[in-house]
Enzyme design. Sequence first.
Site, short mmCIF file in Angstrom:
data_model
loop_
_atom_site.label_atom_id
_atom_site.label_comp_id
_atom_site.label_asym_id
_atom_site.label_seq_id
_atom_site.Cartn_x
_atom_site.Cartn_y
_atom_site.Cartn_z
N ASN A 210 37.49 -23.11 41.42
CA ASN A 210 37.88 -21.86 42.11
C ASN A 210 37.65 -22.03 43.61
O ASN A 210 37.24 -23.09 44.07
CB ASN A 210 37.11 -20.68 41.54
CG ASN A 210 35.61 -20.88 41.68
OD1 ASN A 210 35.08 -20.96 42.77
ND2 ASN A 210 34.92 -21.01 40.54
N GLY A 273 21.96 -15.64 41.52
CA GLY A 273 23.16 -16.34 41.03
C GLY A 273 24.36 -15.97 41.89
O GLY A 273 25.03 -14.98 41.62
N ASP A 279 33.99 -19.66 33.91
CA ASP A 279 33.66 -19.02 32.64
C ASP A 279 34.02 -19.92 31.46
O ASP A 279 33.39 -19.85 30.40
CB ASP A 279 34.40 -17.68 32.52
CG ASP A 279 33.80 -16.63 33.44
OD1 ASP A 279 32.55 -16.63 33.59
OD2 ASP A 279 34.55 -15.83 34.02
N ASP A 308 26.49 -18.59 29.90
CA ASP A 308 26.30 -17.67 31.04
C ASP A 308 24.91 -17.94 31.63
O ASP A 308 23.89 -17.65 31.01
CB ASP A 308 26.44 -16.22 30.57
CG ASP A 308 26.54 -15.29 31.76
OD1 ASP A 308 25.70 -15.39 32.68
OD2 ASP A 308 27.48 -14.47 31.80
N ILE A 310 23.25 -16.85 34.43
CA ILE A 310 22.35 -15.78 34.89
C ILE A 310 21.86 -14.92 33.73
O ILE A 310 20.70 -14.49 33.72
CB ILE A 310 23.01 -14.93 35.99
CG1 ILE A 310 21.92 -14.24 36.82
CG2 ILE A 310 24.00 -13.92 35.46
CD1 ILE A 310 22.28 -13.93 38.21
N LYS A 340 27.96 -5.27 34.70
CA LYS A 340 27.32 -6.60 34.68
C LYS A 340 25.81 -6.48 34.85
O LYS A 340 25.03 -7.22 34.24
CB LYS A 340 27.90 -7.49 35.79
CG LYS A 340 29.21 -8.13 35.38
CD LYS A 340 29.86 -8.93 36.48
CE LYS A 340 31.26 -9.36 35.99
NZ LYS A 340 32.14 -9.79 37.06
O1 PMT Z 1 31.11 -19.23 48.07
P1 PMT Z 1 31.86 -18.30 49.03
O2 PMT Z 1 33.19 -18.86 49.43
O3 PMT Z 1 30.99 -17.91 50.20
O4 PMT Z 1 32.19 -16.96 48.26
C1 PMT Z 1 31.17 -16.12 47.85
C2 PMT Z 1 31.41 -15.54 46.45
C3 PMT Z 1 32.64 -14.63 46.47
C4 PMT Z 1 31.63 -16.67 45.44
C5 PMT Z 1 30.12 -14.73 46.09
O5 PMT Z 1 29.94 -13.69 47.01
C6 PMT Z 1 30.19 -14.16 44.69
O6 PMT Z 1 30.71 -13.08 44.43
N1 PMT Z 1 29.65 -14.93 43.70
C7 PMT Z 1 29.76 -14.64 42.27
C8 PMT Z 1 31.09 -15.10 41.77
C9 PMT Z 1 31.29 -14.84 40.30
O7 PMT Z 1 31.46 -15.76 39.56
O8 PMT Z 1 31.20 -13.59 39.96
P2 PMT Z 1 31.37 -13.04 38.43
O9 PMT Z 1 31.55 -11.58 38.61
O10 PMT Z 1 32.45 -13.79 37.74
O11 PMT Z 1 29.99 -13.39 37.75
C10 PMT Z 1 28.92 -12.47 37.68
C11 PMT Z 1 27.59 -13.17 37.77
O12 PMT Z 1 27.42 -14.04 36.65
C12 PMT Z 1 27.43 -14.04 39.00
O13 PMT Z 1 26.10 -13.88 39.47
C13 PMT Z 1 27.67 -15.46 38.48
O14 PMT Z 1 26.95 -16.43 39.24
C14 PMT Z 1 27.12 -15.34 37.06
N2 PMT Z 1 27.70 -16.27 36.08
C15 PMT Z 1 29.01 -16.18 35.73
C16 PMT Z 1 29.52 -17.01 34.75
C17 PMT Z 1 28.66 -17.94 34.12
N3 PMT Z 1 29.10 -18.76 33.18
N4 PMT Z 1 27.38 -18.01 34.48
C18 PMT Z 1 26.88 -17.19 35.43
O15 PMT Z 1 25.70 -17.26 35.77
#
Ligand code: PMT
Length: 402
Positions: A210, A273, A279, A308, A310, A340
């Site tokens: 991504n 995280g 995913d 996952d 976190i 979340k």
């Molecule tokens: O890196 P940059 O270019 O500066 O951009 C920053 C960002 C947009 C990446 C950052 O600000 C951000 O939003 N990071 C989280 C991105 C994300 O994957 O969000 P999510 O809503 O899909 O996931 C929710 C949480 O679960 C996050 O804390 C993620 O790290 C965690 N996660 C998700 C999937 C997984 N398999 N394991 C996880 O730990």
Amino acid sequence: MQTLVGKKILLGISGGIAAYKCAELTRRLIERGAEVQVVMTKAAKEFITPLTMQAVSGRPVSDSLLDPAAEASMSHIELAKWADLVLLAPATADLIARMSAGMGNDLLTTLVLASDAPIAVSPAMNQQMYLNVATQENIATLSRRGMMIWGPAAGEQACGDIGPGRMLEPMQLVEKCEAFFAPKPLIGKSVVITAGPTREAIDPVRYISNHSSGKMGFALALAARQLGADVTLIAGPVALTAPQGVKRVDVISAQQMYDAALEHAVTHDVFIGCAAVADYRPLSVADQKIKKTTDNDDMQISMIKNPDIIASVATLTESRPFTVGFAAETQEVEAYALDKLQRKNLDMICANDVSVEGQGFNSDSNAITVYWKGGQKPLGSATKTDLGREILLSISEHLTQA
Ligand code: PMT
């Protein structure tokens, strides 16, 4: 606040009309116990005299790299080492561009290169110059390198234009200095942060990933370090240099990030995280490069869910750290973030709307609202460096309350 007593502030003045405010700024800093050494560029002296600055600072002004007398009393290298903080105010578009390019073609830019003190930049220029893409990129570069960007304010300008580019008022800069020198609330605490994307291999030359650049996570690492924490940064594949003093662990895939995160989470007080973890990953990775076929235009890749990270950290029963997630959303940001927070059993979540251009993925700015059970705090839009600090300050308040 007594935070400025004995603090050594090197005030670098470049040639903009806002330079006239530096006499007031210097007086207010000295009033609060700071020692101020003024360094002026050649152009700055057209706007305010060295004599004025010497009178208010109580020290001779430094303005030349090649002055034998000045070098004999305090060399430019000694001067660079003397400072607890370098404050560049006003910082013109020209000074910012020269610093961004790493130039050392006068005393001030040489000091910036030679100093390992924290540097704060207070931009001041015409609004169109400020908005120019070259200036914006230069400011972003300085921010990425860890310099603090203080301002500018928006409003009526000396040239008659209206817009962003006014230097912050002297008292606002004094407050910024006081906040900077305020006690470091994370001393004795340890923070582990995930940053950047993960790469999920399809075959030896292809992967799914991504647009995460790692900038937000690296900004958090810098802020945590500056607030006194021991910091471990688990970084996906990004082209960034870790802030000084931060322990870096490089990983590629979600599974590698999971392994590193679970290993470090149990020995740290806080887990953040910020990584954009894939995913799903391809169910199987081809040993050899997959060849294009001539008989079929379709290609299917079966995917399987990644662990996952976190959520696994947040369900640790022993040595569970204070767990902070991010929510990258393109719609219904608050509702999805709160979902979340609860579903992943987090203590706090930082929500960003990644559908807005210029924030979120691969940008230097962001806009964040922090949520926790029973509360929220909008942090507004700012550079990722400044938001990183605000997020860590919010976390630190929660640690104190716990
Ligand atoms: O890196 P940059 O270019 O500066 O951009 C920053 C960002 C947009 C990446 C950052 O600000 C951000 O939003 N990071 C989280 C991105 C994300 O994957 O969000 P999510 O809503 O899909 O996931 C929710 C949480 O679960 C996050 O804390 C993620 O790290 C965690 N996660 C998700 C999937 C997984 N398999 N394991 C996880 O730990």
